[in-house]
Scaffold this motif. Structure first.
Motif, PDB file in Angstrom:
ATOM      1  N   LEU A  40      18.311 -54.419  -3.059  1.00 54.60           N
ATOM      2  CA  LEU A  40      17.816 -53.442  -4.028  1.00 54.60           C
ATOM      3  C   LEU A  40      18.901 -52.434  -4.394  1.00 54.60           C
ATOM      4  CD1 LEU A  40      14.234 -52.687  -2.638  1.00 54.60           C
ATOM      5  CD2 LEU A  40      14.885 -54.279  -4.442  1.00 54.60           C
ATOM      6  N   LEU A  41      19.663 -52.021  -3.392  1.00 54.26           N
ATOM      7  CA  LEU A  41      20.747 -51.072  -3.650  1.00 54.26           C
ATOM      8  C   LEU A  41      21.787 -51.676  -4.588  1.00 54.26           C
ATOM      9  CD1 LEU A  41      21.884 -48.284  -2.970  1.00 54.26           C
ATOM     10  CD2 LEU A  41      23.052 -49.321  -1.013  1.00 54.26           C
ATOM     11  N   GLN A  42      22.066 -52.962  -4.422  1.00 58.11           N
ATOM     12  CA  GLN A  42      23.037 -53.612  -5.304  1.00 58.11           C
ATOM     13  C   GLN A  42      22.503 -53.725  -6.725  1.00 58.11           C
ATOM     14  OE1 GLN A  42      24.235 -57.640  -4.253  1.00 58.11           O
ATOM     15  NE2 GLN A  42      26.330 -57.143  -4.830  1.00 58.11           N
ATOM     16  N   LEU A  43      21.214 -53.993  -6.860  1.00 61.32           N
ATOM     17  CA  LEU A  43      20.618 -54.033  -8.194  1.00 61.32           C
ATOM     18  C   LEU A  43      20.757 -52.682  -8.890  1.00 61.32           C
ATOM     19  CD1 LEU A  43      17.316 -56.025  -7.470  1.00 61.32           C
ATOM     20  CD2 LEU A  43      19.293 -56.839  -8.746  1.00 61.32           C
ATOM     21  N   ILE A  44      20.471 -51.610  -8.155  1.00 62.91           N
ATOM     22  CA  ILE A  44      20.573 -50.270  -8.726  1.00 62.91           C
ATOM     23  C   ILE A  44      22.016 -49.966  -9.121  1.00 62.91           C
ATOM     24  CG2 ILE A  44      20.321 -47.809  -8.209  1.00 62.91           C
ATOM     25  CD1 ILE A  44      18.009 -48.629  -6.318  1.00 62.91           C
ATOM     26  N   THR A  45      22.955 -50.348  -8.246  1.00 68.39           N
ATOM     27  CA  THR A  45      24.363 -50.034  -8.501  1.00 68.39           C
ATOM     28  C   THR A  45      24.866 -50.721  -9.758  1.00 68.39           C
ATOM     29  OG1 THR A  45      24.757 -49.772  -6.118  1.00 68.39           O
ATOM     30  CG2 THR A  45      26.683 -50.112  -7.529  1.00 68.39           C
ATOM     31  N   GLU A  46      24.566 -52.021  -9.901  1.00 69.24           N
ATOM     32  CA  GLU A  46      25.062 -52.718 -11.087  1.00 69.24           C
ATOM     33  C   GLU A  46      24.382 -52.213 -12.354  1.00 69.24           C
ATOM     34  OE1 GLU A  46      26.586 -57.108 -12.323  1.00 69.24           O
ATOM     35  OE2 GLU A  46      24.699 -57.025 -11.217  1.00 69.24           O
ATOM     36  N   ARG A  47      23.088 -51.918 -12.272  1.00 72.00           N
ATOM     37  CA  ARG A  47      22.408 -51.359 -13.438  1.00 72.00           C
ATOM     38  C   ARG A  47      23.031 -50.027 -13.836  1.00 72.00           C
ATOM     39  NH1 ARG A  47      19.771 -52.812 -17.644  1.00 72.00           N
ATOM     40  NH2 ARG A  47      18.258 -54.053 -16.446  1.00 72.00           N
ATOM     41  N   LEU A  48      23.370 -49.207 -12.840  1.00 73.22           N
ATOM     42  CA  LEU A  48      23.994 -47.921 -13.134  1.00 73.22           C
ATOM     43  C   LEU A  48      25.348 -48.121 -13.802  1.00 73.22           C
ATOM     44  CD1 LEU A  48      23.916 -44.843 -12.879  1.00 73.22           C
ATOM     45  CD2 LEU A  48      24.939 -45.077 -10.610  1.00 73.22           C
ATOM     46  N   MET A  49      26.126 -49.079 -13.326  1.00 75.95           N
ATOM     47  CA  MET A  49      27.425 -49.361 -13.939  1.00 75.95           C
ATOM     48  C   MET A  49      27.255 -49.834 -15.379  1.00 75.95           C
ATOM     49  SD  MET A  49      29.304 -51.243 -10.737  1.00 75.95           S
ATOM     50  CE  MET A  49      30.737 -51.680 -11.736  1.00 75.95           C
ATOM     51  N   VAL A  50      26.253 -50.669 -15.625  1.00 78.01           N
ATOM     52  CA  VAL A  50      25.994 -51.139 -16.991  1.00 78.01           C
ATOM     53  C   VAL A  50      25.604 -49.966 -17.884  1.00 78.01           C
ATOM     54  CG1 VAL A  50      24.417 -52.515 -18.402  1.00 78.01           C
ATOM     55  CG2 VAL A  50      25.391 -53.488 -16.315  1.00 78.01           C
ATOM     56  N   ASP A  51      24.741 -49.076 -17.372  1.00 77.57           N
ATOM     57  CA  ASP A  51      24.317 -47.921 -18.162  1.00 77.57           C
ATOM     58  C   ASP A  51      25.493 -47.005 -18.480  1.00 77.57           C
ATOM     59  OD1 ASP A  51      21.757 -48.883 -18.067  1.00 77.57           O
ATOM     60  OD2 ASP A  51      21.077 -47.541 -16.465  1.00 77.57           O
ATOM     61  N   LEU A  52      26.384 -46.830 -17.500  1.00 76.79           N
ATOM     62  CA  LEU A  52      27.553 -45.983 -17.737  1.00 76.79           C
ATOM     63  C   LEU A  52      28.469 -46.599 -18.795  1.00 76.79           C
ATOM     64  CD1 LEU A  52      28.416 -44.850 -14.092  1.00 76.79           C
ATOM     65  CD2 LEU A  52      27.421 -43.462 -15.925  1.00 76.79           C
ATOM     66  N   ARG A  53      28.685 -47.914 -18.708  1.00 72.29           N
ATOM     67  CA  ARG A  53      29.506 -48.578 -19.726  1.00 72.29           C
ATOM     68  C   ARG A  53      28.858 -48.473 -21.101  1.00 72.29           C
ATOM     69  NH1 ARG A  53      30.407 -52.615 -15.602  1.00 72.29           N
ATOM     70  NH2 ARG A  53      28.747 -53.887 -16.520  1.00 72.29           N
ATOM     71  N   HIS A  54      27.533 -48.619 -21.126  1.00 63.67           N
ATOM     72  CA  HIS A  54      26.809 -48.518 -22.398  1.00 63.67           C
ATOM     73  C   HIS A  54      26.924 -47.104 -22.966  1.00 63.67           C
ATOM     74  CE1 HIS A  54      23.718 -49.319 -25.411  1.00 63.67           C
ATOM     75  NE2 HIS A  54      23.113 -48.191 -25.035  1.00 63.67           N
ATOM     76  N   ALA A  55      26.776 -46.097 -22.092  1.00 65.24           N
ATOM     77  CA  ALA A  55      26.871 -44.709 -22.551  1.00 65.24           C
ATOM     78  C   ALA A  55      28.263 -44.400 -23.082  1.00 65.24           C
ATOM     79  CB  ALA A  55      26.518 -43.757 -21.412  1.00 65.24           C
ATOM     80  N   ALA A  56      29.282 -45.020 -22.473  1.00 66.06           N
ATOM     81  CA  ALA A  56      30.650 -44.778 -22.930  1.00 66.06           C
ATOM     82  C   ALA A  56      30.926 -45.433 -24.280  1.00 66.06           C
ATOM     83  CB  ALA A  56      31.645 -45.300 -21.898  1.00 66.06           C
ATOM     84  N   ARG A  57      30.094 -46.390 -24.689  1.00 61.06           N
ATOM     85  CA  ARG A  57      30.326 -47.130 -25.931  1.00 61.06           C
ATOM     86  C   ARG A  57      29.387 -46.724 -27.060  1.00 61.06           C
ATOM     87  NH1 ARG A  57      32.546 -52.004 -26.464  1.00 61.06           N
ATOM     88  NH2 ARG A  57      30.709 -52.795 -27.573  1.00 61.06           N
TER      89      ARG A  57
END
Length: 431
Positions: A239-256
């Motif tokens: 579950l922690l890994q799911l949260i981490t990758e989703r957070l990374m995707v959201d950060l990349r999306h926010a940067a774009r």
């Protein structure tokens, strides 16, 4: 003889000189160091659950916008409460320890399922999970009070855990999107292994002398507790890994993306445009680019305020998404009230057709704020790729065509390639 006397004194120190019979719940003798004690394993499981609950709760205080994390934190705390109730067997009523404790485990699994579905952006209705929880609690109460049967209760617990874990695995492996595929695959494999473990656990025999007390169910059942602790720990990390990758995707999306419109921002437009234009040039495909600017946007801000200006920008974004039906297109807010629309594979005629459709739709629609209707029009410039032309040059040519449209009266379409003409044919119709 001296040793015999000491032995006799130890034996008679209890009053009778005979070994006291072992009672249920007594700790094993020191010589049996490898004995698997279910109460101790339950305590270990409880401590692990409390640690996970505190850890995930601390994470939630930082990532408070993550709705899925809130669901999983609730699930972990409910599971921890359930383990506490089950661990208090023989100290509290069976209705609380057995029935309520095991029912809460199912509620925790149901919330975990809800979180997985939300993480994958899948709909999940509460009706059938809630019905399952009620039916499970009723069946558990039956095999506690009406027909007491520890073996069936263990079977029910194993099968429900197996069903939930296999469902998690199916959803993660089947519906994991490309952006979060790695974590979904890893978590899916972990959940699959856990589901197979609980399937195997369903066939573990119970000690015939245990009666209705799970704490005396025997070494094979205790061994599954050890594996269950490891399985639970693996689930927390998944579950922690799911949260981490989703957070990374959201950060990349926010940067774009642009925060107001949700479209690509300027740097992302340039990056996407360069890559898209290069692909088209390699494959010999055309490429059309639209640059458009909202007419008299400053007047809108001055008359109705900046909130109205934001509403207009969001309205234009909605129209842009509605009008543009082109595969692999990309759109972004280039700055202020200026937008860019890239159309890989579109030739001159197709680019002009989409530009005119966009202009016409905007001109016949109105943004609304506080019951106020605000008319919106746009000036559009169109350019098409030429051999050796870089993306920045393509944007500049379309931008120049857009400014010529403004000079000629706004609310029209101009073509960069036709520098000698006052208007492109598609831009002659005005409203």
């Amino acid at each position: 003889m001296l040793g015999d006397r000491r032995t006799r004194r130890r034996a008679t120190s209890h009053g009778q000189g005979q070994e006291r019979p072992r009672r249920p719940g007594d700790r094993p003798a020191q010589g049996s160091a490898m004995h698997l004690d279910i109460p101790t394993l339950t305590l270990v499981s409880l401590l692990m659950g409390i640690s996970a609950s505190i850890g995930f709760t601390s994470l939630m205080t930082v990532l408070h916008t993550q709705r899925v994390l809130r669901i999983w934190v609730t699930s972990i705390w409910i599971s921890t409460v359930a383990i506490i109730l089950i661990g208090l067997r023989n100290r509290i009523p069976d209705g609380l320890s057995i029935v309520l404790g095991n029912s809460l485990l199912v509620v925790a699994n149901m919330l975990t399922l809800k979180g997985v579905a939300a993480h994958l952006e899948l709909p999940l209705r509460w009706r059938w999970p809630s019905t399952f929880v009620l039916a499970y609690a009723a069946a558990f109460a039956w095999y506690v009070y009406v027909t007491p049967n520890l073996a069936i209760r263990l079977l029910m617990g194993s099968l429900q855990a197996m069903a939930f874990y296999l469902t998690y695995a199916y959803l993660l492996l089947r519906h994991g999107g490309p952006d979060i595929r790695t974590s979904c695959r890893i978590a899916g494999i972990v959940m699959l292994c856990n589901g197979l473990f609980y399937l195997a656990r369903a066939f573990i025999p119970v000690d015939p002398g245990s009666g209705q007390n799970i704490m005396l169910a025997g070494t094979p059942v205790a061994a599954t507790y050890v594996i269950g602790i490891l399985a639970g720990l693996a689930s927390y990390f998944a579950l922690l890994q799911l949260i981490t990758e989703r957070l990374m995707v959201d950060l990349r999306h926010a940067a774009r993306t642009d925060g107001l419109t949700g479209l690509l921002n300027r740097s992302a437009i340039v990056a996407e445009g360069r890559a898209s234009l290069a692909r088209c040039q390699q494959r010999g495909l055309p490429f059309a680019l639209l640059v458009f600017d909202l007419d008299h946007f400053k007047r809108i801000n001055d008359r109705w305020g900046h909130d109205a200006g934001d509403a207009v920008l969001q309205h234009v974004t909605a129209i842009l998404r509605e009008v543009t039906r082109w595969p692999d297109h990309f759109a972004g807010r280039y700055g202020g009230e200026e937008f860019v629309l890239g159309l890989p594979g579109a030739d001159l005629a197709q680019g002009l057709e989409i530009a005119e459709r966009l202009r016409h739709t905007l001109a016949h629609s109105h943004a609304r704020i506080d019951q106020q209707s605000i008319p919106v029009t746009a000036s559009i410039g169109v350019s098409t790729a030429q051999p050796g032309l870089r993306f920045e040059q393509l944007v500049r040519r379309a931008d120049e065509a857009m400014y010529r449209t403004k000079f000629d009266g706004r609310n029209g379409v101009s073509l960069a390639e036709e520098l000698s003409l006052r208007h492109a044919t598609a831009g002659d119709s005005r409203c």
